[in-house]
Scaffold this motif. Structure first.
Motif, mmCIF file in Angstrom:
data_model
loop_
_atom_site.group_PDB
_atom_site.id
_atom_site.type_symbol
_atom_site.label_atom_id
_atom_site.label_comp_id
_atom_site.label_asym_id
_atom_site.label_seq_id
_atom_site.Cartn_x
_atom_site.Cartn_y
_atom_site.Cartn_z
ATOM 1 N N VAL A 34 0.831 -1.203 0.000
ATOM 2 C CA VAL A 34 0.000 0.000 0.000
ATOM 3 C C VAL A 34 0.868 1.257 0.000
ATOM 4 C CG1 VAL A 34 -1.782 1.244 1.230
ATOM 5 C CG2 VAL A 34 -1.798 -1.245 1.227
ATOM 6 N N PRO A 35 0.710 2.114 -1.000
ATOM 7 C CA PRO A 35 1.509 3.337 -1.061
ATOM 8 C C PRO A 35 1.136 4.305 0.064
ATOM 9 C CG PRO A 35 0.178 3.046 -3.063
ATOM 10 C CD PRO A 35 -0.249 2.014 -2.097
ATOM 11 N N GLU A 36 2.101 5.126 0.480
ATOM 12 C CA GLU A 36 1.817 6.021 1.609
ATOM 13 C C GLU A 36 0.795 7.102 1.251
ATOM 14 O OE1 GLU A 36 4.844 5.678 0.220
ATOM 15 O OE2 GLU A 36 6.040 7.527 0.298
ATOM 16 N N GLU A 37 0.576 7.323 -0.063
ATOM 17 C CA GLU A 37 -0.424 8.304 -0.481
ATOM 18 C C GLU A 37 -1.815 7.917 0.026
ATOM 19 O OE1 GLU A 37 2.019 7.374 -2.437
ATOM 20 O OE2 GLU A 37 2.771 9.068 -3.599
ATOM 21 N N VAL A 38 -2.045 6.597 0.181
ATOM 22 C CA VAL A 38 -3.377 6.135 0.582
ATOM 23 C C VAL A 38 -3.695 6.534 2.023
ATOM 24 C CG1 VAL A 38 -4.776 4.070 1.006
ATOM 25 C CG2 VAL A 38 -3.403 4.232 -1.069
ATOM 26 N N THR A 39 -2.681 6.485 2.879
ATOM 27 C CA THR A 39 -2.937 6.731 4.296
ATOM 28 C C THR A 39 -2.495 8.116 4.754
ATOM 29 O OG1 THR A 39 -0.869 5.584 4.714
ATOM 30 C CG2 THR A 39 -2.899 4.322 5.063
ATOM 31 N N ILE A 40 -2.008 8.921 3.830
ATOM 32 C CA ILE A 40 -1.413 10.193 4.259
ATOM 33 C C ILE A 40 -2.468 11.133 4.851
ATOM 34 C CG2 ILE A 40 -1.569 11.332 1.978
ATOM 35 C CD1 ILE A 40 1.467 11.712 4.215
ATOM 36 N N ILE A 41 -3.708 11.079 4.365
ATOM 37 C CA ILE A 41 -4.721 12.004 4.876
ATOM 38 C C ILE A 41 -5.090 11.701 6.331
ATOM 39 C CG2 ILE A 41 -7.108 12.815 4.570
ATOM 40 C CD1 ILE A 41 -6.565 12.477 1.507
ATOM 41 N N PRO A 42 -5.476 10.454 6.659
ATOM 42 C CA PRO A 42 -5.725 10.171 8.076
ATOM 43 C C PRO A 42 -4.483 10.401 8.940
ATOM 44 C CG PRO A 42 -6.546 8.387 6.709
ATOM 45 C CD PRO A 42 -5.781 9.292 5.814
ATOM 46 N N ASN A 43 -3.308 10.066 8.399
ATOM 47 C CA ASN A 43 -2.096 10.299 9.174
ATOM 48 C C ASN A 43 -1.903 11.785 9.478
ATOM 49 O OD1 ASN A 43 -0.804 7.920 9.999
ATOM 50 N ND2 ASN A 43 -0.144 7.491 7.906
#
Lengths: 349, 309, 282
Positions: free
Chosen positions: C120-129
């Protein structure tokens, strides 16, 4: 007191049971050898004693102390591994002193013990080498030295000689025997080599399929095996076993009854070649193998069975010669249909 | 041997141990993995669940409140917002341009450099150098090189009589430029993987084929290429996923322009989430990206399983 | 006249070398042009192109540090990369060891979860992070630049790389450690780690470069100039119209890239092998 007591020990890996209820008492200072074919569970049993393998069921005592759930290092045992398991990043000296350092033995004391062990194993010149710079025999000695320095109550050996060539194996075997004599510790030794077992052991434990087949001194196992398996496992070449029916008549002429015996065992070294018609068996020489010290004869009997004979004397028969075979009735072994030894009958003879 | 160590440990060990050896091992193991597990839950699994939730909400920047809107954001992306399909098309154009170029160049370089000859280390070092270079630095330098008339690339082209385009100012050329410069940046990695795979092929196969009279091309086509298939599959998926993730390269070279000609999915997510604070919409986009990557991974696993049978 | 085998081989070798030299141009040229342009003045940079600057303008390298706190930013990148590397080494080798060698309930499930994180690329979780980091009060600090790489897919990759290496260590060596009285932790520290130097080196190299080159996370989380990392700082050399100040930007980029390149040229074999090792896992 460093006796060992194994009570109904069991080990399961998933659903397969590899040790199926072992009871055994090992006396203080005894040299005990576990022997058996590969897959019999001898190494697993040793590893259960060491603490490297946990115990599924049963109880294990060292002295009077139940040690089922005591960690390996706190059981007072030391192990010599098959591959020696010397740390490649440490020198000989560091390898030997490693356990002492971990246990926080004072440095001078540790140094003294390492030097002492090194002296007794003739390793002084190698102390600053790395394991990769040592020969097989030298590595073996370092592995033993590492075990010695911890002053364990019990030594465990897991097929320690199997990675050595034949000549070195004989030599190291003698060294281990000498070590036992000198230290007097309890030692448990695993091997698949029955010569090693016979020469080293005070007591041999023969295992098969996770159960003990017989426990006894080498002499007991050789002279009075409890069953066919032990009889054929101990001794080389292995014991000849003939159908009782095929020799019944000849035995009867010497006043020997076979009773309920189903099989009759004769060790190759106990059979001697006599003139055809004499002895208890008659046969023809099929193959003759000269080994220097003796000649191995493959004899085809009249019953169609084949027996092996070690012939030491002069007058070696030639191939196709018809000969007779004699044996001292004392050396006959009788087995019932299940392969269990029948002793009273032998005594009656 | 009164001083044996084991005598005093045995005294200590008389106390019944609290856990069995098996239990102790499990407890220790969980201690070993605990930092990873905590971090994983906090910074990966938690956010992954959150992004699903976010994608079903709308975020109000002023009130800092979110309201549940169902699949509205997805409907937005898939049917209402024309940008989305344009962006998705760009992402696929980028991937479909980059992957074959990258892989064929990587394979050719690997074939040339998998055998020892003078200069092999020299060339490998050169082709791999951009991989260790920061993508930001690489993008900055290429942006500099690709400027209109003053750029070094066009000046060089002028020497051989080619009138180069204004690379980064024309949508189609900009896409070509970002693809090619990205390939140059990353091809070294695939080259190395191919070299490792080629060197693992026993030389006897080739020797046997040659004795049977096969030509170089036949050897490659009938012996080497089939044996490389597992590696090709892995490289394909890694490169494909990598191309969907590409962000910094485009952010710095074109900023998504011109005329959104290089606006790709990763960039669009960033823009919607952190420039316009369309948190819900950006999260829906992130989910779509997740599904694409997941689909690629599943395809890889299926192909690999079939490969083994 | 027919050619001998030796002659044909010589010719094909020469052709191959020439072809490779041509292909190498776009790989080498950007580095050369970057360094040379970093020494040019703002006007010369767009004048007649020449690889050797007519006037060597060392002044650029002073202005780089005056334009923004570049030394501070350089140091930020350095200490963050070192911290990320050390933490990754410790955490991934602990978890990798447990996954390779210890039996515990849930190990299989954990492996599966971690494997899924690899993809999973970090772009997917960057918003919640982003919201998580803000909630933790860590915006505009270096904490997210350390935490996210260590615990993200890169850390997972390192964990699997370590696990793979630990699996290859002979089991008897660890058992010897156990018999010598080492705890699990002791076996990890004094037997497994010393024997895993190649894997540790590989993880160090790729982790350091990963952190050093990180861009999205700093862009999202960092806003103060003096907390910038290098990639962010490099993208920040613009004039008041937002146009790039090429001579300074390229001088700064040279300062960021050249030291890495020098280390790479010295240790290229080790570095390339490290990437190969991690790539095969990925």
């Amino acid at each position: 007191m460093t006796s060992l007591r194994l009570q109904n020990l069991k080990k399961r890996f998933g659903s397969t049971e590899v040790i199926r209820g072992v009871d055994l008492a090992i006396e203080d200072g005894e040299f005990v050898v576990f022997v058996g074919p590969s897959g019999c569970g001898k190494s697993t049993l040793l590893r259960m004693i060491s603490g490297l393998e946990d115990i599924t069921e049963g109880e294990l005592y060292i002295g009077d102390r139940l040690i089922n759930d005591v960690q390996a290092a706190q059981r007072g045992v030391a192990m010599v591994f098959q591959s020696y398991a010397l740390y490649p990043h440490l020198t000989v000296k560091q390898n030997m002193g490693f356990g002492l350092k971990v246990r926080k033995v004072p440095a001078e004391e540790a140094e003294r013990r390492v030097m002492e062990a090194a002296a007794s194993l003739k390793l002084e010149a190698l102390l600053h080498r790395y394991p990769r710079e040592l020969s097989g025999g030298q590595r073996q000695r370092v592995a033993i030295g590492r075990a010695i320095v911890g002053h364990p109550q019990v030594f465990l050996f897991d097929e320690p000689l199997s990675n050595l060539d034949a000549e070195l194996r004989v030599h190291m075997r003698a060294e281990i025997a000498a070590l036992h004599k000198k230290l007097g510790n309890t030692m448990v030794y695993v091997t698949h080599d029955q010569i090693e077992a016979m020469t080293l052991a005070d007591k041999i434990v023969v295992l098969r399929d996770g159960v003990i087949e017989q426990v006894g001194t080498p002499r007991e196992l050789y002279e009075r095996p409890d069953n066919l398996f032990v009889a054929q496992f101990i001794g080389s070449p292995r014991m000849n076993v003939l159908l009782a029916a095929s020799v019944e008549r000849q035995l009867a002429t010497r006043g020997l009854k076979i009773g309920s015996a189903h099989g009759i065992g004769m060790r190759p070294e106990h059979l001697s070649v006599v003139d055809a018609g004499a002895g208890i068996l008659r046969g023809t020489v099929m193959i003759s193998e000269y080994t220097g010290a003796a000649t191995l004869l493959h004899i085809e009997l009249e019953s169609g069975e084949t027996v092996l004979v070690i012939h030491n004397g002069q007058n070696t028969p030639r191939i196709d010669d018809a000969i007779g075979l004699a044996i001292d009735p004392e050396n006959l072994h009788f087995f019932d249909g299940k392969g269990e030894a029948i002793r009273p009958l032998q005594r009656a003879a | 041997m009164a001083d044996t160590l084991t005598n005093h440990v045995s005294a200590r060990g008389l106390r019944a141990p609290r856990f069995s050896l098996r239990q102790r091992e499990a407890i220790e193991a969980w201690l070993f993995v605990s930092p990873t597990v905590v971090g994983f839950l906090l910074f990966f699994l938690g956010p992954l669940v959150a992004v699903v939730y976010f994608s079903l909400t709308e975020w109000n920047l002023l009130t800092q409140q979110s309201t549940f809107v169902g699949i509205d954001n997805y409907v937005d992306a898939l049917s209402r917002n024309p940008d989305f399909w344009h962006v998705l098309r760009n992402s696929f154009v980028f991937a479909l341009g980059l992957v074959p170029l990258n892989m064929s160049l990587a394979l050719m370089l690997a074939l040339a450099l998998s055998r020892p000859f003078r200069g092999v280390v020299f060339f490998r070092t050169i082709f791999f150098a951009p991989v260790v270079t920061s993508a930001v630095a690489w993008a900055i330098v290429w942006k500099f090189l690709l400027q209109g008339e003053a750029g070094a690339v066009n000046q060089l082209l002028a020497v051989v009589g080619i009138d180069g385009p204004n690379w980064l100012r024309e949508p189609d050329w900009a896409m070509v430029a970002v693809i090619v410069t990205r390939v140059i940046k990353m091809v070294g990695l695939n080259m190395i993987l191919y070299i490792a795979a080629l060197q693992a092929i026993p030389r006897d196969y080739e020797a046997a084929a040659r004795l049977e009279g096969a030509s170089n091309w036949q050897i490659f086509r009938m012996v080497i290429w089939p044996l490389l298939a597992p590696t090709t599959l892995v490289i394909f998926v890694i490169t494909m996923i990598g191309s969907f993730k590409v962000f910094d390269h485009i952010y710095l070279m074109t900023g998504g322009g011109p005329e959104n000609g290089t606006l790709v999915l990763a960039f669009y997510i960033y823009e919607q989430g952190f420039k316009f604070f369309n948190v819900g919409y950006a999260s829906a986009l992130a989910m779509i990206m997740f599904v694409i990557v997941l689909a690629l991974t599943v395809v890889q696993m299926i192909l690999r399983r079939r490969d083994m049978q | 006249m027919t050619l001998t085998t030796r002659q044909t081989r010589l010719i094909s070798r020469t052709c191959l070398t020439l072809a490779l030299l041509v292909v190498a141009v776009p790989f080498v040229f950007p580095f050369l042009w970057m360094v040379s342009s970093g020494f040019k003045s703002a006007t010369e940079i767009f004048g007649q192109p020449s690889l050797i600057p007519r006037v060597w303008r060392w002044q650029n390298y002073i202005e780089v540090f005056e334009y923004q706190p570049f030394a501070r930013q350089y140091f930020n990148s350095l200490y963050i990369a070192v911290t990320v590397t050390v933490l990754t080494l410790v955490i991934s080798s602990l978890a990798g060891y447990a996954l390779a060698r210890m039996r515990f309930a849930g190990a299989g499930l954990l492996m599966l979860f971690l494997l899924s994180a690899l993809m999973v690329p970090e772009e997917v979780t960057i918003i919640p992070n982003f919201f998580l980091i803000r909630w933790m009060g860590l915006m505009d600090t270096h904490a997210p630049l350390i935490l996210l790489p260590v615990f993200g897919s890169h850390g997972v990759m390192a964990t699997f790389l370590m696990r793979q290496y630990f699996l290859a260590i002979p089991k008897e060596l660890e058992e010897a450690g156990k018999m010598d009285g080492l705890s699990r932790f002791g076996i990890w520290w004094r037997v497994a780690l010393p024997m895993s130097r190649p894997a540790l080196a590989a993880v160090s190299i790729i982790t350091f470069l990963f952190s050093w080159n990180l861009f999205l996370e700093p862009l999202v989380f960092i806003s103060s100039l003096e907390r910038f990392t290098l990639p962010l700082a490099l993208s920040n050399f613009t004039d008041s119209y937002g146009l790039p100040l090429w001579h300074l930007q390229l001088a700064a980029t040279s300062l960021a890239v050249v030291p890495i390149l020098i280390v790479y040229l010295i240790a290229q074999r080790q570095i390339i092998e490290s990437f190969a090792l991690s790539g095969v896992k990925g």
